[in-house]
Design an enzyme around this catalytic site. Sequence first.
Site, PDB file in Angstrom:
ATOM      1  N   HIS A 196       0.835  -1.204   0.000  1.00  0.00           N
ATOM      2  CA  HIS A 196       0.000   0.000   0.000  1.00  0.00           C
ATOM      3  C   HIS A 196       0.877   1.264   0.000  1.00  0.00           C
ATOM      4  O   HIS A 196       0.605   2.230  -0.714  1.00  0.00           O
ATOM      5  CB  HIS A 196      -0.875   0.052   1.255  1.00  0.00           C
ATOM      6  CG  HIS A 196      -1.849  -1.076   1.402  1.00  0.00           C
ATOM      7  ND1 HIS A 196      -1.794  -1.968   2.442  1.00  0.00           N
ATOM      8  CD2 HIS A 196      -2.921  -1.445   0.653  1.00  0.00           C
ATOM      9  CE1 HIS A 196      -2.787  -2.836   2.341  1.00  0.00           C
ATOM     10  NE2 HIS A 196      -3.486  -2.548   1.253  1.00  0.00           N
ATOM     11  N   LYS A 255      -0.835  -6.433  -8.155  1.00  0.00           N
ATOM     12  CA  LYS A 255      -1.119  -7.641  -7.376  1.00  0.00           C
ATOM     13  C   LYS A 255      -2.554  -8.135  -7.617  1.00  0.00           C
ATOM     14  O   LYS A 255      -2.807  -9.321  -7.737  1.00  0.00           O
ATOM     15  CB  LYS A 255      -0.882  -7.308  -5.903  1.00  0.00           C
ATOM     16  CG  LYS A 255      -1.726  -8.009  -4.902  1.00  0.00           C
ATOM     17  CD  LYS A 255      -1.005  -9.135  -4.259  1.00  0.00           C
ATOM     18  CE  LYS A 255      -1.805  -9.914  -3.259  1.00  0.00           C
ATOM     19  NZ  LYS A 255      -3.168  -9.521  -3.034  1.00  0.00           N
TER      20      LYS A 255
HETATM   21  P1  AMP Z   1      -6.424  -3.874  -0.438  1.00  0.00           P
HETATM   22  O1  AMP Z   1      -6.291  -3.073   0.813  1.00  0.00           O
HETATM   23  O2  AMP Z   1      -5.887  -5.265  -0.311  1.00  0.00           O
HETATM   24  O3  AMP Z   1      -7.796  -3.794  -1.041  1.00  0.00           O
HETATM   25  O4  AMP Z   1      -5.440  -3.187  -1.488  1.00  0.00           O
HETATM   26  C1  AMP Z   1      -5.503  -1.819  -1.777  1.00  0.00           C
HETATM   27  C2  AMP Z   1      -4.639  -1.521  -2.980  1.00  0.00           C
HETATM   28  O5  AMP Z   1      -3.290  -1.908  -2.691  1.00  0.00           O
HETATM   29  C3  AMP Z   1      -5.064  -2.338  -4.211  1.00  0.00           C
HETATM   30  O6  AMP Z   1      -4.951  -1.520  -5.361  1.00  0.00           O
HETATM   31  C4  AMP Z   1      -4.078  -3.471  -4.229  1.00  0.00           C
HETATM   32  O7  AMP Z   1      -3.850  -3.995  -5.521  1.00  0.00           O
HETATM   33  C5  AMP Z   1      -2.826  -2.772  -3.697  1.00  0.00           C
HETATM   34  N1  AMP Z   1      -1.902  -3.774  -3.154  1.00  0.00           N
HETATM   35  C6  AMP Z   1      -2.202  -4.779  -2.291  1.00  0.00           C
HETATM   36  N2  AMP Z   1      -1.118  -5.554  -2.062  1.00  0.00           N
HETATM   37  C7  AMP Z   1      -0.112  -5.025  -2.805  1.00  0.00           C
HETATM   38  C8  AMP Z   1       1.267  -5.373  -3.010  1.00  0.00           C
HETATM   39  N3  AMP Z   1       1.816  -6.416  -2.418  1.00  0.00           N
HETATM   40  N4  AMP Z   1       1.995  -4.600  -3.847  1.00  0.00           N
HETATM   41  C9  AMP Z   1       1.430  -3.528  -4.477  1.00  0.00           C
HETATM   42  N5  AMP Z   1       0.158  -3.150  -4.322  1.00  0.00           N
HETATM   43  C10 AMP Z   1      -0.611  -3.882  -3.504  1.00  0.00           C
END
Ligand code: AMP
Length: 282
Positions: free
Chosen positions: A37, A149
Amino acid sequence: MRFITSIGDLHSVIAALRGAGKRIGFVPTMGALHAGHMSLVRKSKAENDTTAVSVFVNPTQFGPEEDFEAYPRPIENDRRLCEQAGVDILFAPAAGEMYPGGYATYVLQERYTEAFEGEIRTGHFHGVCTVCCKLFNLLKPHRAYFGHKDYQQSVVIRRMVRDLNMDLEVEVCPTVRESDGLALSSRNVYLSPEERSQATALYAALRRAEEVFQSGERSVAPMADAMRKVIERAPMARVDYIAFVNPETLREVRRVESEAVILIAARLGRTRLIDNLRLTAK
Ligand code: AMP
């Protein structure tokens, strides 16, 4: 940093920023923030005047059997991380603020949402599109940052923005990984030590397919077989799907001439993990 939970407060802050001609970068998240994030936050800070992050565990993207209740919500830690990273606005509404009584309007996307995550997690993208559309209306960003991801999600969001003529740019940023290759995810905390060690099989399998591809193989079947052999070495992993898809259309391909994305999803115990890798012919 402004910590905002009400839509009314958000409206006045965003109106003032827009009025002053500031460019707003926006990073939507479900919180339990990690280095993945924060890489999106850094990109947004480098490219915009103001960076806003949302932390909202969106109930409409979870199925009835999924982990909505159990999803980690360490809001004080998230707040500290955002503060330290120089985030300007942290928007963390309650579910009732986003979906008040009588709520009845959803964004439904066809085609790109039907397979893979959309097939296994019925209604998931319905919830994702709806909440992103609402957050874009609320934060009025010039640019929004998503992670590679969640590859299918990034394609779905780009498509929604184009189809509904939303006035913002979508940026998709590289996956941040642990040193052993596991993609960072808020769900990794669910893994037992044994599951955590076997979870590296997803990325190992993706890298194996890449190796086979770079050695000249163009047919998907032998690359997928090579991946399954790697996964077999992690007996706790149950594969939901392995798919080689066109990066834009998400349609499955049987051969990869120049480019494809390999999508993988697997369960380790009760935890579902997804990962992907882009193949590009050298
Ligand atoms: P989430 O909180 O899991 O819904 O993720 C929020 C944002 O962070 C989304 O756009 C995800 O694709 C991105 N994200 C989650 N994990 C990663 C990671 N390991 N590397 C890069 N971006 C990520």
